[in-house]
Design a protein around this motif. Structure first.
Motif, mmCIF file in Angstrom:
data_model
loop_
_atom_site.group_PDB
_atom_site.id
_atom_site.type_symbol
_atom_site.label_atom_id
_atom_site.label_comp_id
_atom_site.label_asym_id
_atom_site.label_seq_id
_atom_site.Cartn_x
_atom_site.Cartn_y
_atom_site.Cartn_z
ATOM 1 N N GLY A 60 0.835 -1.193 0.000
ATOM 2 C CA GLY A 60 0.000 0.000 0.000
ATOM 3 C C GLY A 60 0.869 1.243 0.000
ATOM 4 O O GLY A 60 0.690 2.142 0.823
ATOM 5 N N ASP A 85 -3.064 0.371 -7.278
ATOM 6 C CA ASP A 85 -3.347 1.379 -8.302
ATOM 7 C C ASP A 85 -2.183 1.533 -9.283
ATOM 8 O O ASP A 85 -1.087 1.938 -8.905
ATOM 9 C CB ASP A 85 -3.650 2.713 -7.637
ATOM 10 C CG ASP A 85 -4.251 3.718 -8.600
ATOM 11 O OD1 ASP A 85 -3.498 4.233 -9.435
ATOM 12 O OD2 ASP A 85 -5.467 3.986 -8.504
ATOM 13 N N GLU A 125 -1.820 3.115 6.778
ATOM 14 C CA GLU A 125 -3.136 3.626 6.361
ATOM 15 C C GLU A 125 -3.654 2.959 5.090
ATOM 16 O O GLU A 125 -4.118 3.615 4.162
ATOM 17 C CB GLU A 125 -3.086 5.145 6.181
ATOM 18 C CG GLU A 125 -3.090 5.890 7.499
ATOM 19 C CD GLU A 125 -3.229 7.397 7.325
ATOM 20 O OE1 GLU A 125 -3.778 7.843 6.303
ATOM 21 O OE2 GLU A 125 -2.769 8.126 8.223
ATOM 22 N N SER A 126 -3.560 1.649 5.071
ATOM 23 C CA SER A 126 -3.998 0.901 3.896
ATOM 24 C C SER A 126 -4.899 -0.269 4.261
ATOM 25 O O SER A 126 -5.858 -0.564 3.558
ATOM 26 C CB SER A 126 -2.767 0.396 3.123
ATOM 27 O OG SER A 126 -3.120 -0.251 1.933
ATOM 28 N N SER A 127 -4.629 -0.927 5.386
ATOM 29 C CA SER A 127 -5.308 -2.180 5.705
ATOM 30 C C SER A 127 -6.809 -2.031 5.916
ATOM 31 O O SER A 127 -7.562 -2.996 5.739
ATOM 32 C CB SER A 127 -4.678 -2.811 6.953
ATOM 33 O OG SER A 127 -4.992 -2.069 8.123
ATOM 34 N N HIS A 128 -7.276 -0.823 6.289
ATOM 35 C CA HIS A 128 -8.713 -0.651 6.538
ATOM 36 C C HIS A 128 -9.543 -0.800 5.266
ATOM 37 O O HIS A 128 -10.772 -0.892 5.332
ATOM 38 C CB HIS A 128 -8.989 0.713 7.193
ATOM 39 C CG HIS A 128 -8.580 1.884 6.369
ATOM 40 N ND1 HIS A 128 -7.307 2.405 6.369
ATOM 41 C CD2 HIS A 128 -9.294 2.651 5.513
ATOM 42 C CE1 HIS A 128 -7.248 3.438 5.556
ATOM 43 N NE2 HIS A 128 -8.446 3.606 5.021
ATOM 44 N N ARG A 129 -8.882 -0.845 4.123
ATOM 45 C CA ARG A 129 -9.605 -0.978 2.849
ATOM 46 C C ARG A 129 -9.580 -2.412 2.317
ATOM 47 O O ARG A 129 -10.190 -2.686 1.285
ATOM 48 C CB ARG A 129 -8.989 -0.040 1.809
ATOM 49 C CG ARG A 129 -9.057 1.431 2.193
ATOM 50 C CD ARG A 129 -8.449 2.304 1.118
ATOM 51 N NE ARG A 129 -9.177 2.192 -0.130
ATOM 52 C CZ ARG A 129 -8.710 2.632 -1.303
ATOM 53 N NH1 ARG A 129 -7.516 3.193 -1.374
ATOM 54 N NH2 ARG A 129 -9.426 2.495 -2.396
ATOM 55 N N TYR A 130 -8.903 -3.322 2.985
ATOM 56 C CA TYR A 130 -8.765 -4.681 2.466
ATOM 57 C C TYR A 130 -10.040 -5.485 2.719
ATOM 58 O O TYR A 130 -10.674 -5.363 3.769
ATOM 59 C CB TYR A 130 -7.579 -5.393 3.096
ATOM 60 C CG TYR A 130 -6.239 -4.724 2.848
ATOM 61 C CD1 TYR A 130 -6.090 -3.741 1.867
ATOM 62 C CD2 TYR A 130 -5.119 -5.068 3.590
ATOM 63 C CE1 TYR A 130 -4.877 -3.129 1.639
ATOM 64 C CE2 TYR A 130 -3.892 -4.466 3.367
ATOM 65 C CZ TYR A 130 -3.779 -3.492 2.397
ATOM 66 O OH TYR A 130 -2.562 -2.898 2.179
ATOM 67 N N GLU A 131 -10.373 -6.339 1.762
ATOM 68 C CA GLU A 131 -11.580 -7.155 1.896
ATOM 69 C C GLU A 131 -11.413 -8.214 2.977
ATOM 70 O O GLU A 131 -12.346 -8.495 3.727
ATOM 71 C CB GLU A 131 -11.915 -7.821 0.553
ATOM 72 C CG GLU A 131 -12.378 -6.841 -0.525
ATOM 73 C CD GLU A 131 -12.804 -7.547 -1.790
ATOM 74 O OE1 GLU A 131 -12.893 -8.791 -1.773
ATOM 75 O OE2 GLU A 131 -13.056 -6.866 -2.798
ATOM 76 N N ASP A 154 -2.375 2.304 11.320
ATOM 77 C CA ASP A 154 -3.659 2.476 10.632
ATOM 78 C C ASP A 154 -4.724 2.856 11.657
ATOM 79 O O ASP A 154 -4.422 3.042 12.834
ATOM 80 C CB ASP A 154 -4.034 1.192 9.896
ATOM 81 C CG ASP A 154 -4.949 1.438 8.704
ATOM 82 O OD1 ASP A 154 -5.454 2.567 8.550
ATOM 83 O OD2 ASP A 154 -5.171 0.492 7.917
ATOM 84 N N ARG A 156 -9.095 2.388 12.918
ATOM 85 C CA ARG A 156 -10.370 1.669 12.878
ATOM 86 C C ARG A 156 -11.373 2.421 13.747
ATOM 87 O O ARG A 156 -11.004 3.168 14.646
ATOM 88 C CB ARG A 156 -10.231 0.247 13.434
ATOM 89 C CG ARG A 156 -9.359 -0.708 12.641
ATOM 90 C CD ARG A 156 -9.998 -1.118 11.342
ATOM 91 N NE ARG A 156 -9.273 -2.202 10.696
ATOM 92 C CZ ARG A 156 -8.158 -2.048 9.979
ATOM 93 N NH1 ARG A 156 -7.625 -0.849 9.859
ATOM 94 N NH2 ARG A 156 -7.589 -3.084 9.403
#
Length: 243
Positions: A60, A85, A125-131, A154, A156
């Motif tokens: 990320g 991206d 600041e990337s893991s909160h978007r992982y499925e 990150d 939550r």
């Protein structure tokens, strides 16, 4: 993606909310001063970890500023950035890449690296978007060498933290550091407020200013209020893969 499209001069190389605990880095270059709080988020995350001559991977990596800073300051043998991206990867390879620093497009939940091939994995600041966070953590453990470190910073919702902690504990890695840094993120947003507003004003079309200011976390935004009230918890974790 909007930033990648609109930031034609490459002004936005960090996209995190920053860190300020009253002990600033004292030896930043003049061209880094505008990104001070964002840089400090990375610097405090790796504090106590020896990166020299190691292979570090940021999952990320975004616009690449954090990994470029760590590569320059701590002299790892190899620094690799991975982001989903493609336009971000194109930007990073154009603006940051060198013989020890490279960027690849890829999925955090299916890391394109061999088993036991990386010394340190960084995630900001990337893991909160992982499925599926457990799939990501399993991949982190797989690619880390025995004794390797996983560093994550990150946020939550406060009511999601227990589930997140259970996911971390199920990873099979040993917890070394567990600390909430929310007040230091709030302080960073206060200090960096004018710069963030200026970037939105100059780079973002007017009809997108409101969501952009929310994304930037400017003072008074719902994002800022969520951190200030504690309803969003910002944390650091350091895990280690067993030898």
């Amino acid at each position: 993606r909007i930033v990648n499209k609109l930031d034609r001069k490459g002004e936005v190389v960090f996209m995190n909310y920053g860190f300020c605990n009253g002990t600033p880095i004292s030896d930043l270059h003049a061209d880094q001063e505008g990104h001070r709080t964002c840089i400090q988020l990375y610097d405090q995350l790796v504090s106590g970890i020896d990166l020299k001559d190691k292979h570090i991977l940021e999952v990320g990596s975004g616009r690449g500023g954090g990994l470029a800073f760590l590569n320059h300051r701590y002299k790892p043998a190899k620094a690799t950035g991975l982001d989903l991206d493609k336009s971000a990867i194109k930007f990073c390879n154009k603006n940051h890449a060198n013989e020890s620093l490279e960027f690849f497009q890829g999925n955090a939940e299916k890391l394109p690296f061999e088993d036991n091939s990386v010394d340190v994995v960084i995630n900001v600041e990337s893991s909160h978007r992982y499925e599926n966070i457990r799939t990501f953590l399993a991949e982190v453990k797989r690619v880390l060498r025995p004794g390797g470190s996983f560093l994550i910073s990150d946020f939550r919702y406060d009511y999601d933290m227990n589930d997140f902690i259970k996911d971390l504990e199920a990873s099979g890695m040993e917890k070394i550091v567990d600390v909430l840094i929310t007040p230091f993120v709030v302080e960073a947003l206060k200090i960096d407020d004018l710069r963030r507003r200026d970037l939105v004003s100059r780079l973002i079309p007017r009809f997108l200013h409101k969501p952009a200011l929310e994304f930037a976390g400017v003072v008074g935004s719902n994002t800022y209020k969520s951190f200030e009230s504690g309803s969003w918890a910002y944390f650091n974790y350091h895990f280690r893969k067993d030898d």
